[in-house]
Design a protein around this motif. Structure first.
Motif, PDB file in Angstrom:
ATOM      1  N   VAL A  30     -10.141  25.000  26.148  1.00  0.00           N
ATOM      2  CA  VAL A  30      -8.998  25.349  26.995  1.00  0.00           C
ATOM      3  C   VAL A  30      -9.257  24.932  28.442  1.00  0.00           C
ATOM      4  O   VAL A  30      -8.382  24.357  29.098  1.00  0.00           O
ATOM      5  N   VAL A  33      -8.918  21.116  28.713  1.00  0.00           N
ATOM      6  CA  VAL A  33      -7.536  20.629  28.644  1.00  0.00           C
ATOM      7  C   VAL A  33      -6.792  20.909  29.945  1.00  0.00           C
ATOM      8  O   VAL A  33      -6.025  20.061  30.419  1.00  0.00           O
ATOM      9  N   PHE A  34      -6.995  22.069  30.546  1.00  0.00           N
ATOM     10  CA  PHE A  34      -6.252  22.449  31.746  1.00  0.00           C
ATOM     11  C   PHE A  34      -7.022  22.193  33.038  1.00  0.00           C
ATOM     12  O   PHE A  34      -6.684  22.770  34.075  1.00  0.00           O
ATOM     13  N   ARG A  35      -7.984  21.310  33.017  1.00  0.00           N
ATOM     14  CA  ARG A  35      -8.747  21.007  34.219  1.00  0.00           C
ATOM     15  C   ARG A  35      -7.880  20.209  35.194  1.00  0.00           C
ATOM     16  O   ARG A  35      -6.932  19.543  34.791  1.00  0.00           O
ATOM     17  N   GLY A  38      -6.379  16.504  34.581  1.00  0.00           N
ATOM     18  CA  GLY A  38      -6.279  16.292  33.144  1.00  0.00           C
ATOM     19  C   GLY A  38      -4.933  15.740  32.712  1.00  0.00           C
ATOM     20  O   GLY A  38      -4.847  15.007  31.731  1.00  0.00           O
ATOM     21  N   ARG A  39      -3.892  16.071  33.434  1.00  0.00           N
ATOM     22  CA  ARG A  39      -2.555  15.605  33.064  1.00  0.00           C
ATOM     23  C   ARG A  39      -2.472  14.085  33.165  1.00  0.00           C
ATOM     24  O   ARG A  39      -1.929  13.423  32.289  1.00  0.00           O
TER      25      ARG A  39
END
Length: 53
Positions: A30, A33-35, A38-39
């Motif tokens: 988690v 993914v949300f670092r 990351g987007r």
């Protein structure tokens, strides 16, 4: 002499250390993914199959 890897021993290990390992792994995924940033990396990876060769 009883074997070390019997059902009760493995069950106790899975109930304690196995659960802890899976929880830490889930939290790590988690956070990965949300670092921050990351987007942008995920958007670039999503476009790879759509690129022309």
């Amino acid at each position: 002499m009883e074997r070390f890897f019997n059902y009760d021993t493995l069950r106790a290990f899975a109930d304690s250390w196995g659960l802890l390992f899976l929880m830490l792994f889930f939290i790590g995924v988690v956070l990965f993914v949300f670092r921050p940033g990351g987007r942008k990396a995920a958007e670039r990876a999503a476009q790879i199959p759509l690129k022309d060769d």
